[in-house]
Design a protein around this motif. Structure first.
Motif, PDB file in Angstrom:
ATOM      1  N   ARG A 122       0.866  -1.188   0.000  1.00 30.88           N
ATOM      2  CA  ARG A 122       0.000   0.000   0.000  1.00 30.88           C
ATOM      3  C   ARG A 122       0.896   1.230   0.000  1.00 30.88           C
ATOM      4  NH1 ARG A 122      -5.329  -1.338   2.247  1.00 30.88           N
ATOM      5  NH2 ARG A 122      -5.896  -2.963   0.814  1.00 30.88           N
ATOM      6  N   ARG A 123       0.359   2.314  -0.511  1.00 36.35           N
ATOM      7  CA  ARG A 123       1.070   3.594  -0.426  1.00 36.35           C
ATOM      8  C   ARG A 123       0.967   4.114   0.990  1.00 36.35           C
ATOM      9  NH1 ARG A 123       0.138   7.687  -5.028  1.00 36.35           N
ATOM     10  NH2 ARG A 123       1.399   8.706  -3.479  1.00 36.35           N
ATOM     11  N   MET A 124       1.969   4.864   1.416  1.00 38.73           N
ATOM     12  CA  MET A 124       1.996   5.411   2.776  1.00 38.73           C
ATOM     13  C   MET A 124       0.752   6.243   3.064  1.00 38.73           C
ATOM     14  SD  MET A 124       4.801   4.708   4.694  1.00 38.73           S
ATOM     15  CE  MET A 124       5.400   6.097   5.619  1.00 38.73           C
ATOM     16  N   THR A 125       0.308   7.080   2.123  1.00 36.40           N
ATOM     17  CA  THR A 125      -0.870   7.908   2.385  1.00 36.40           C
ATOM     18  C   THR A 125      -2.117   7.055   2.572  1.00 36.40           C
ATOM     19  OG1 THR A 125      -1.116   8.260  -0.002  1.00 36.40           O
ATOM     20  CG2 THR A 125      -0.037  10.006   1.251  1.00 36.40           C
ATOM     21  N   GLU A 126      -2.236   5.966   1.814  1.00 43.17           N
ATOM     22  CA  GLU A 126      -3.376   5.059   1.990  1.00 43.17           C
ATOM     23  C   GLU A 126      -3.332   4.411   3.368  1.00 43.17           C
ATOM     24  OE1 GLU A 126      -2.826   2.296  -1.192  1.00 43.17           O
ATOM     25  OE2 GLU A 126      -3.982   3.488  -2.617  1.00 43.17           O
ATOM     26  N   LEU A 127      -2.142   4.016   3.793  1.00 38.07           N
ATOM     27  CA  LEU A 127      -1.998   3.422   5.123  1.00 38.07           C
ATOM     28  C   LEU A 127      -2.389   4.418   6.206  1.00 38.07           C
ATOM     29  CD1 LEU A 127       1.341   1.417   4.881  1.00 38.07           C
ATOM     30  CD2 LEU A 127      -0.944   0.484   5.256  1.00 38.07           C
ATOM     31  N   ALA A 128      -1.900   5.648   6.100  1.00 41.06           N
ATOM     32  CA  ALA A 128      -2.193   6.673   7.110  1.00 41.06           C
ATOM     33  C   ALA A 128      -3.693   6.932   7.194  1.00 41.06           C
ATOM     34  CB  ALA A 128      -1.447   7.969   6.798  1.00 41.06           C
ATOM     35  N   ASP A 129      -4.342   7.046   6.050  1.00 44.37           N
ATOM     36  CA  ASP A 129      -5.784   7.303   6.048  1.00 44.37           C
ATOM     37  C   ASP A 129      -6.570   6.093   6.529  1.00 44.37           C
ATOM     38  OD1 ASP A 129      -5.333   9.857   5.115  1.00 44.37           O
ATOM     39  OD2 ASP A 129      -5.645   9.306   3.015  1.00 44.37           O
ATOM     40  N   GLY A 130      -6.108   4.899   6.198  1.00 43.02           N
ATOM     41  CA  GLY A 130      -6.812   3.679   6.579  1.00 43.02           C
ATOM     42  C   GLY A 130      -6.775   3.408   8.072  1.00 43.02           C
ATOM     43  N   VAL A 131      -5.630   3.658   8.707  1.00 46.75           N
ATOM     44  CA  VAL A 131      -5.527   3.388  10.134  1.00 46.75           C
ATOM     45  C   VAL A 131      -5.736   4.644  10.971  1.00 46.75           C
ATOM     46  CG1 VAL A 131      -4.012   1.391   9.826  1.00 46.75           C
ATOM     47  CG2 VAL A 131      -2.995   3.627  10.241  1.00 46.75           C
TER      48      VAL A 131
END
Length: 177
Positions: free
Chosen positions: A61-70
């Motif tokens: 996953r892209r870092m921004t997707e991870l940040a938004d997801g968690v």
């Protein structure tokens, strides 16, 4: 009478539901954090990151997707991913889609840690959270919490908002945790 510049007070059932949600969440998270530390030396956020990556078709996953997801700050995520990378559980690489982006991928060692912590994680969830509920209760809870989650997620994630002051509605403070 409520002054015009203040919201009306919460009904007793609204307040009770809110406090019950907070207490259940805190009690469950505390026990889960203990189990994750004992079984895999992981924090709750690290587990969320590994589980999210492990659930992705390609493990990335892209870092921004991870940040938004968690729902975690970018700087906090960078720190946590750095710890996971030092432990050999994830690898970072430039994103294939965006030169400025970074992609995180779970490693085999990360998958091994997930396999080690999941049985105890599921046991805690069943024992503390699911045991007192009927199947119908679980389906109702899933529906109700899904509605609330979707409502809260309707505010654009931090990475999708403009960075100019006042350009977008501010997301709740949990985004900055």
């Amino acid at each position: 009478m409520t002054p015009p510049d203040q919201p009306p007070p919460l009904e007793p059932a609204e307040l009770s539901a809110y406090f019950a949600l907070i207490e259940v969440s805190s009690l469950l998270r505390h026990t889960i954090e203990q189990q994750l530390r004992e079984a895999g030396d992981l924090s709750y956020v690290q587990f969320q990151l590994l589980a999210t990556l492990g659930d992705a078709a390609d493990g990335s996953r892209r870092m921004t997707e991870l940040a938004d997801g968690v729902v975690y700050s970018r700087s906090g995520l960078t720190y946590q991913v750095g710890l996971l990378e030092q432990a050999g559980l994830v690898a970072r690489a430039p994103s294939a889609e965006d030169d400025r982006g970074v992609t995180v991928t779970v490693t085999e060692a990360g998958r091994d840690v997930l396999a080690r912590v999941f049985p105890g994680h599921i046991e805690v969830l069943r024992e503390l959270f699911l045991e007192p509920l009927s199947g119908a209760d679980v389906r109702t809870l899933d529906r109700v919490l899904g509605v609330v989650r979707d409502h809260m997620r309707a505010v654009p994630p931090r990475s999708a908002r403009s960075r100019r002051k006042g350009a977008a509605r501010r997301r709740p403070a949990v985004d900055d945790a």
